[in-house]
Design a protein around this motif. Structure first.
Motif, short mmCIF file in Angstrom:
data_model
loop_
_atom_site.label_atom_id
_atom_site.label_comp_id
_atom_site.label_asym_id
_atom_site.label_seq_id
_atom_site.Cartn_x
_atom_site.Cartn_y
_atom_site.Cartn_z
N ILE A 413 0.92 -1.17 -0.02
CA ILE A 413 0.14 0.14 -0.15
C ILE A 413 1.02 1.34 0.06
N GLY A 414 1.96 1.03 0.83
CA GLY A 414 2.77 2.39 0.85
C GLY A 414 3.52 2.65 -0.52
N ARG A 415 4.00 1.49 -1.16
CA ARG A 415 4.31 1.44 -2.43
C ARG A 415 3.45 2.06 -3.53
N LEU A 416 1.98 1.75 -3.51
CA LEU A 416 1.22 2.27 -4.38
C LEU A 416 1.05 3.72 -4.09
N ARG A 417 0.93 4.06 -2.91
CA ARG A 417 0.85 5.61 -2.54
C ARG A 417 1.96 6.33 -3.22
N ALA A 418 3.30 5.73 -3.28
CA ALA A 418 4.36 6.39 -3.83
C ALA A 418 4.64 6.21 -5.04
N ALA A 419 3.73 5.54 -5.94
CA ALA A 419 4.06 5.32 -7.13
C ALA A 419 4.08 6.49 -8.07
N ARG A 420 5.02 6.51 -8.77
CA ARG A 420 5.33 7.77 -9.78
C ARG A 420 5.00 7.47 -10.95
#
Length: 646
Positions: A413-420
């Motif tokens: 979920i953290g990676r999804l929020r930070a995805a660029r």
């Protein structure tokens, strides 16, 4: 030569992109003085005349004299490219069905062969390295070309050119219908006794490709020695060689064809021979294990021995190959756990993939550390294939780990929020969809993606997650989609709405339209609810060879009616679909799984499916070492289906 050639009426001819009236100007630009302009023009000419192969267009015969002129001109910088393009056209002319070859090509090609034979003696070794390619296609002129190749070989000093002469001779013999010339046969047979390793290798490979000498085990020893000890540089420069030195081993291995025992022996020699390099043996072992099932037991332990190799490249290949073999990697789990924390990212990711495939919980901690650190190596697209040497994809790595969602899901979920990037965001959402209810804590993050470019993937994931807020969000999006949505998107929206709401009417209305594509898998999912579609389905049913859609249509009818007759029709369709199938891919695998749902009424499918478990040649499409995992999954699907059939 060009002045003597009649000028074609270019507008009456075609290249791959339309009328050929633009070719004279393009040819003129190729011959211009500016190198950059000439190179671009030649690339465009190559694309229009050859494109991706498959056909010899009507513009090719009049272009051929132009290419020959460039090839023969010592002052032309396009010489080598012209020879390669001639060879590409000649190869298509030899291999393609007659209807795909313009009638003027055979005569034009016959006239080109003498000019190419003269180029065997060209002062430029770069040209001599290339000319073997087109001459290897001159099967109808083999009685003239073979002696010329042998004559040149006796005086040729360039090693790469000599290799090309040998391989051209072997290919000509392979496709020669008439009697093989004794002089050429004696020449090739003598090469494996030569002092030069590159020439011995060329001789062994040419003998195998031509079929001369059968499956002589001595060929394997010659190939293994040359690959393990000699400089392969000349092969990279030869027309018949690989683009990279590390691809020579798979190329030589492929020349052994269906000689399974020979290919296993070659892999073993390269993996275990004194002083032999590990990488070539791993490449060949990967190719052999991806084609046949039986070599895995013999080769995998030798592959695993390379997990401790001092060369990081070798360790990377070894760990990827162990990972490809799934649960068979259990005996080396401890070593894989150590490698999961290796300093080389490729080695560590391969080890994580292997641990994930065998269900070893030691994958979780190091993977979690990488995800928490934002390691870019764990953010790669999931839509790629697992080719040997390319590492695991995100989905292959994480999909089996839904049981560890309590640890990994917050990090995802953290990676999804930070995805660029769009690709990373899509891949993470698709992974959450694959996890289904295990990804329920991600519902809030998926809801935040509604209204963004990621909305279609997010809604699909919300359907898979299945929480009440997720279902409500999909219902709120409605059954029709946005006003500017195309027919395909509207169809997907209706499917999504039905799965979330339980209301099939909008979807049935779309499927009931005459122009709609009846997707049998979806109709089967609807089952008796789709009874109104039964007449249209029956119109499309009829056994056709190698048509898996017929299997799914018959199964969909059974799901609607539940009758033994429709169950039997599914078995009949399967009998037609299986013979001659080039590979049992994901599409066919899903069809096989659906048959299991019929139960004992489809028991007639069992004797058709059992051979898929007993054959040695993997019945899946070849895609590098991913074929091993694909075959394992197919066997599991077939096993479950047979069990359900009783």
């Amino acid at each position: 030569m060009l002045q003597d050639s009649p000028s074609p009426v270019w507008d009456t001819l075609d290249h791959h992109y339309g009328p050929a009236g633009d070719l004279p100007a393009l040819i003129a630009r190729c011959a211009g003085a500016d190198p950059e302009t000439a190179d671009r023009a030649f690339g465009e000419l190559h694309n229009k005349v050859f494109h991706q192969g498959g056909a010899v267009v009507s513009a090719a015969p009049p272009v051929l004299p132009v290419l020959l002129g460039w090839a023969a001109d010592p002052g032309c910088r396009l010489r080598c490219g012209a020879v390669r393009l001639i060879g590409s056209l000649a190869k298509v002319g030899r291999q393609a069905a007659p209807r795909f070859v313009t009638p003027a090509w055979p005569a034009a090609w016959d006239g080109a062969v003498p000019v190419l034979v003269e180029l065997l003696d060209d002062p430029d070794p770069r040209v001599r390295r290339e000319v073997g390619f087109p001459l290897a296609q001159a099967v109808r002129a083999a009685d003239r070309v073979l002696p010329a190749l042998h004559r040149r070989w006796q005086v040729e000093e360039d090693e790469a050119a000599r290799i090309g002469l040998v391989m051209a001779a072997g290919q000509l013999l392979r496709h020669l219908d008439g009697e093989w010339p004794a002089e050429s046969v004696d020449w090739l047979l003598s090469l494996t006794a030569r002092h030069e390793p590159a020439q011995r290798l060329a001789g062994a490979v040419a003998l195998r490709r031509s079929g001369l000498g059968g499956r002589d085990a001595r060929h394997i020893d010659v190939i293994a020695e040359a690959l393990g000890r000699s400089d392969v540089g000349p092969w990279v420069d030869a027309w018949c060689g690989p683009h990279r030195p590390d691809r020579l081993a798979p190329q030589a291995d492929a020349a052994l064809g269906d000689d399974r025992a020979g290919r296993v022996r070659l892999s073993t020699l390269l993996l275990t021979g004194p002083g032999g390099p590990g990488a070539p043996g791993l490449w060949t072992a990967g190719e052999v294990m991806s084609r046949w099932r039986s070599p895995v037991d013999e080769l995998l332990p030798r592959v695993a021995d390379r997990l401790a190799d001092p060369d990081p490249e070798v360790r990377t290949l070894a760990v990827e190959l162990v990972a490809a073999c799934g649960s068979r990697g259990v005996p080396w789990a401890d070593r894989l756990a150590e490698l999961a924390r290796a300093p080389e990212p490729a080695v560590a990711l391969g080890a994580l993939h292997a641990l994930s495939g065998i269900g070893d919980a030691r994958v979780v901690a190091p993977l979690a550390e990488r995800l928490a650190a934002g390691d870019p190596a764990t953010a790669f697209a999931s839509r790629g294939l697992a080719h040997f040497g390319c590492g695991p994809t995100l989905t292959r790595l994480l999909e089996p780990l839904r049981a560890h969602a309590d640890v990994l899901l917050p990090l995802l979920i953290g990676r999804l929020r930070a995805a660029r990037t769009r690709d990373e965001r899509r891949d993470l959402v698709l992974l959450l969809a694959a996890w289904g209810p295990a990804a329920a804590p991600a519902t809030g993050e998926l809801l935040r993606l509604v209204g963004t470019e990621a909305e279609p993937w997010a809604l699909d994931a919300l359907v898979a997650v299945g929480t009440a807020p997720a279902r409500e969000a999909v219902r709120a999006a409605g059954p029709d989609g946005p006003p500017d949505a195309g027919p395909g998107e509207r169809h997907r929206v209706a499917v999504r709405y039905w799965r979330a709401s339980g209301d099939p009417e909008p979807l049935l209305a779309r499927l009931g339209q005459e122009s709609a594509d009846l997707l049998p898998g979806l109709v089967a999912e609807l089952g008796p609810l789709a009874r109104r579609l039964e007449p249209r389905l029956r119109e499309r049913v009829g056994p056709r060879e190698r048509d898996w859609n017929q299997v799914d249509l018959a199964h969909a009818l059974w799901r609607i009616t539940g009758t033994p007759e429709d169950a039997h029709a599914t078995v009949v369709a399967l009998r037609f679909a299986l013979p001659g199938e080039a590979g049992i891919g994901r599409r066919a695998e899903r069809s096989i799984a659906r048959i299991g749902g019929i139960g004992p009424d489809a028991a007639g499918a069992a004797p058709l499916l059992r051979p898929l478990l007993t054959v040695d040649r993997r019945p899946v499409p070849g895609q590098g070492v991913s074929a091993i995992a694909d075959d394992d999954r197919l066997c599991a699907t077939v096993g479950r289906t047979l069990s359900r059939l009783g």
